[in-house]
Design a protein around this motif. Structure first.
Motif, PDB file in Angstrom:
ATOM      1  N   GLY A   7       0.568  -1.430   0.367  1.00 33.88           N
ATOM      2  CA  GLY A   7      -0.311   0.242  -0.111  1.00 33.88           C
ATOM      3  C   GLY A   7       0.654   1.440   0.086  1.00 33.88           C
ATOM      4  O   GLY A   7       0.366   2.178  -0.477  1.00 33.88           O
ATOM      5  N   ILE A   8       1.954   1.564   0.706  1.00 33.41           N
ATOM      6  CA  ILE A   8       2.389   2.409   0.620  1.00 33.41           C
ATOM      7  C   ILE A   8       3.491   2.792  -0.495  1.00 33.41           C
ATOM      8  O   ILE A   8       3.492   3.696  -1.175  1.00 33.41           O
ATOM      9  CB  ILE A   8       3.863   2.595   1.567  1.00 33.41           C
ATOM     10  CG1 ILE A   8       2.670   1.878   3.416  1.00 33.41           C
ATOM     11  CG2 ILE A   8       4.929   3.516   1.825  1.00 33.41           C
ATOM     12  CD1 ILE A   8       3.850   1.592   4.204  1.00 33.41           C
ATOM     13  N   ALA A   9       3.942   1.274  -1.507  1.00 39.76           N
ATOM     14  CA  ALA A   9       4.683   1.420  -1.872  1.00 39.76           C
ATOM     15  C   ALA A   9       3.525   1.694  -3.687  1.00 39.76           C
ATOM     16  O   ALA A   9       4.786   3.063  -4.452  1.00 39.76           O
ATOM     17  CB  ALA A   9       5.368   0.472  -2.309  1.00 39.76           C
ATOM     18  N   LEU A  10       2.502   1.830  -3.456  1.00 39.58           N
ATOM     19  CA  LEU A  10       1.213   1.791  -3.921  1.00 39.58           C
ATOM     20  C   LEU A  10       1.478   3.710  -4.522  1.00 39.58           C
ATOM     21  O   LEU A  10       0.622   4.465  -5.404  1.00 39.58           O
ATOM     22  CB  LEU A  10       0.107   1.333  -4.178  1.00 39.58           C
ATOM     23  CG  LEU A  10      -0.839   1.847  -4.895  1.00 39.58           C
ATOM     24  CD1 LEU A  10      -0.730   2.087  -6.699  1.00 39.58           C
ATOM     25  CD2 LEU A  10      -2.253   0.747  -5.038  1.00 39.58           C
ATOM     26  N   GLY A  11       1.026   3.611  -3.125  1.00 39.63           N
ATOM     27  CA  GLY A  11       1.023   5.123  -2.560  1.00 39.63           C
ATOM     28  C   GLY A  11       1.879   6.000  -3.167  1.00 39.63           C
ATOM     29  O   GLY A  11       1.065   7.773  -3.499  1.00 39.63           O
ATOM     30  N   LYS A  12       3.173   5.724  -3.474  1.00 37.83           N
ATOM     31  CA  LYS A  12       4.184   6.653  -3.182  1.00 37.83           C
ATOM     32  C   LYS A  12       4.157   6.961  -4.507  1.00 37.83           C
ATOM     33  O   LYS A  12       4.487   8.124  -5.843  1.00 37.83           O
ATOM     34  CB  LYS A  12       5.641   5.898  -2.993  1.00 37.83           C
ATOM     35  CG  LYS A  12       7.126   7.068  -3.265  1.00 37.83           C
ATOM     36  CD  LYS A  12       7.879   6.064  -2.297  1.00 37.83           C
ATOM     37  CE  LYS A  12       9.354   6.908  -3.326  1.00 37.83           C
ATOM     38  NZ  LYS A  12      10.609   5.727  -2.496  1.00 37.83           N
ATOM     39  N   LYS A  13       4.112   6.038  -5.813  1.00 38.15           N
ATOM     40  CA  LYS A  13       3.611   6.041  -6.964  1.00 38.15           C
ATOM     41  C   LYS A  13       2.484   6.927  -7.433  1.00 38.15           C
ATOM     42  O   LYS A  13       2.421   7.686  -8.339  1.00 38.15           O
ATOM     43  CB  LYS A  13       3.648   4.982  -7.602  1.00 38.15           C
ATOM     44  CG  LYS A  13       3.504   4.337  -9.066  1.00 38.15           C
ATOM     45  CD  LYS A  13       3.411   2.338  -9.611  1.00 38.15           C
ATOM     46  CE  LYS A  13       3.085   3.449 -11.424  1.00 38.15           C
ATOM     47  NZ  LYS A  13       4.307   3.266 -11.966  1.00 38.15           N
ATOM     48  N   LEU A  14       1.261   6.871  -6.996  1.00 43.10           N
ATOM     49  CA  LEU A  14       0.705   8.090  -7.129  1.00 43.10           C
ATOM     50  C   LEU A  14       0.870   9.116  -6.647  1.00 43.10           C
ATOM     51  O   LEU A  14       0.710   9.858  -7.645  1.00 43.10           O
ATOM     52  CB  LEU A  14      -0.600   7.587  -6.304  1.00 43.10           C
ATOM     53  CG  LEU A  14      -1.205   6.285  -6.971  1.00 43.10           C
ATOM     54  CD1 LEU A  14      -2.613   5.426  -5.182  1.00 43.10           C
ATOM     55  CD2 LEU A  14      -2.375   6.452  -8.013  1.00 43.10           C
ATOM     56  N   PHE A  15       1.235   9.244  -5.313  1.00 41.57           N
ATOM     57  CA  PHE A  15       1.817  10.556  -5.226  1.00 41.57           C
ATOM     58  C   PHE A  15       2.734  11.473  -6.469  1.00 41.57           C
ATOM     59  O   PHE A  15       2.930  12.692  -6.811  1.00 41.57           O
ATOM     60  CB  PHE A  15       3.034  10.345  -3.915  1.00 41.57           C
ATOM     61  CG  PHE A  15       2.947  11.795  -2.980  1.00 41.57           C
ATOM     62  CD1 PHE A  15       2.213  12.304  -2.888  1.00 41.57           C
ATOM     63  CD2 PHE A  15       4.047  12.518  -3.621  1.00 41.57           C
ATOM     64  CE1 PHE A  15       2.386  13.187  -1.745  1.00 41.57           C
ATOM     65  CE2 PHE A  15       4.404  13.419  -2.270  1.00 41.57           C
ATOM     66  CZ  PHE A  15       3.423  14.171  -1.689  1.00 41.57           C
ATOM     67  N   PHE A  16       3.333  10.678  -6.967  1.00 38.27           N
ATOM     68  CA  PHE A  16       4.522  11.104  -7.605  1.00 38.27           C
ATOM     69  C   PHE A  16       3.926  11.082  -9.434  1.00 38.27           C
ATOM     70  O   PHE A  16       4.860  12.211 -10.285  1.00 38.27           O
ATOM     71  CB  PHE A  16       5.580  10.631  -8.027  1.00 38.27           C
ATOM     72  CG  PHE A  16       6.578  11.563  -6.325  1.00 38.27           C
ATOM     73  CD1 PHE A  16       7.335  12.980  -6.388  1.00 38.27           C
ATOM     74  CD2 PHE A  16       6.737  10.259  -5.484  1.00 38.27           C
ATOM     75  CE1 PHE A  16       7.790  13.029  -5.336  1.00 38.27           C
ATOM     76  CE2 PHE A  16       7.688  10.672  -4.376  1.00 38.27           C
ATOM     77  CZ  PHE A  16       8.257  12.042  -4.395  1.00 38.27           C
ATOM     78  N   ASP A  17       2.672  10.442  -9.629  1.00 40.16           N
ATOM     79  CA  ASP A  17       2.441  10.867 -10.848  1.00 40.16           C
ATOM     80  C   ASP A  17       1.217  11.607 -11.350  1.00 40.16           C
ATOM     81  O   ASP A  17       0.423  12.354 -10.955  1.00 40.16           O
ATOM     82  CB  ASP A  17       1.112   8.835 -11.227  1.00 40.16           C
ATOM     83  CG  ASP A  17       1.083   8.485 -12.078  1.00 40.16           C
ATOM     84  OD1 ASP A  17       1.024   9.219 -13.515  1.00 40.16           O
ATOM     85  OD2 ASP A  17       0.906   7.290 -12.200  1.00 40.16           O
TER      86      ASP A  17
END
Length: 353
Positions: free
Chosen positions: A56-66
């Motif tokens: 969930g954290i890794a996905l959130g990080k990817k979305l945060f910068f997308d």
């Protein structure tokens, strides 16, 4: 020293995984535990509705910068929340949103939000990080994204469908988009400044006489609202920047907390921002009216405006505010600069690449 045996429900002991947007094979790189909380901090209490997970954290990080999270694919969360500025943006009222119009409120820094349990935004208009994320996504001057179209875009990506399935066991959906972003934001823990090392008796925490004198002043005048160790009480105060709260703008920003509570006793009260990394998070106040720490300190020295909702701590003696000599002002600022956490500002676990 830091406690590496943090209990956070089922997430205890898991590893935080860093995902690069450029990883064609969706590979993960193991780095640190999910969160690292120092012994002098409050316990980390995970969200029952959205517990942390490495995926969930890794996905959130990817979305945060997308940037695909914005309607024109030009604006990401990171556009207004930049790591080198403690996840603020350096503008009083940014124009970096999709419309190019100036926002009505200053972009707040994202620091230690796992403990922000008393409302978010300057007036507490959102109850949690999950609901907070919907506001910039939808706002016409920020990201202005149609969430149905966003789901279509993410489903068309080579990696997102699989990543959502791994993290949440479901297909791409609105709720899990904001849940993932919230998980990443809860890991943005800053606790390794010179001041922190001083408190914990660690190497690198040696403070000079000016900094120590400034600390004593902060203990006397600042820590009542900027309470340690988070350096915020997560409450709402009128600090005397206005005494006329008439406001017909969209967000009625001058009204402060009263915009949400409709209680006249809350007029001009705003959420206390943390002092952590304050050297990097200007301009200051909800509307970014002060460009420097010198201006902020001078406000408290000579600029506090009296009103019926002014915080009692600023109504001492006959004149509102606190009285500081020129030397004391410099010493207080010297201390404030010890709150800069360079490890946080440069930590690759929070960076896009």
């Amino acid at each position: 020293m830091f406690n590496r045996n943090i209990k956070i429900g089922i997430a205890a002991g898991l590893a935080f995984m860093s995902l690069s947007c450029a990883d064609a094979d969706d590979s993960y790189q193991e780095v640190l535990p999910l969160v690292a909380v120092p012994d002098n901090f409050p316990a980390f209490i995970d969200s029952k509705a959205n517990p942390l997970s490495k995926d969930g954290i890794a996905l959130g990080k990817k979305l945060f910068f997308d940037k695909r999270l914005s309607g024109d694919n030009q604006v990401s969360c990171a556009t207004c929340h930049q790591q080198n500025l403690a996840f603020s943006d350096g503008f009083a009222l940014t124009r970096n949103g999709i419309s190019g119009n100036a926002l009505e409120r200053n972009s707040p820094a994202l620091i230690n939000l796992a403990w922000a349990g008393n409302g978010l935004f300057w007036d507490g208009g959102s109850n949690n990080l999950e609901s907070q994320a919907f506001a910039p996504l939808a706002h016409q001057d920020e990201m202005h994204q149609n969430l149905t179209e966003l789901i279509e875009e993410l489903n068309g990506d080579a990696h997102y469908p699989r990543l959502f399935k791994i993290a949440f066991g479901r297909a791409v959906n609105q709720a899990d988009i904001v849940k993932a972003i919230a998980q990443f934001e809860r890991t943005l823990i800053s606790a390794d400044s010179k001041y922190d090392k001083y408190v914990r008796g660690e190497p690198g925490g040696e403070m000079d006489e000016n900094e120590l004198s400034g600390l004593r002043m902060a203990e006397q005048f600042c820590f009542s609202c900027h309470a340690t160790p988070l350096l915020t009480d997560n409450l709402y105060h009128n600090n005397g920047i206005d005494n006329d709260f008439t406001d017909d703008t969209e967000l009625m920003s001058k009204r402060g907390r009263a915009r949400i509570t409709h209680n006249s006793n809350d007029l001009g009260k705003f959420r206390t921002p943390t002092l952590r990394n304050v050297e990097k998070t200007g301009p200051y106040m909800h509307d970014g009216r002060f460009t420097s720490l010198q201006e902020v300190v001078e406000h408290y020295n000579s600029g506090v405006l009296a009103s019926t909702t002014l915080d009692p701590l600023l109504q001492q003696d006959k004149k509102p505010g606190i009285s500081l000599s020129e030397i004391e002002k410099k010493q207080l600022i010297a201390f404030l600069k010890t709150l800069t956490d360079y490890k946080f500002l440069n930590n690759r676990r929070f960076s896009e690449l």
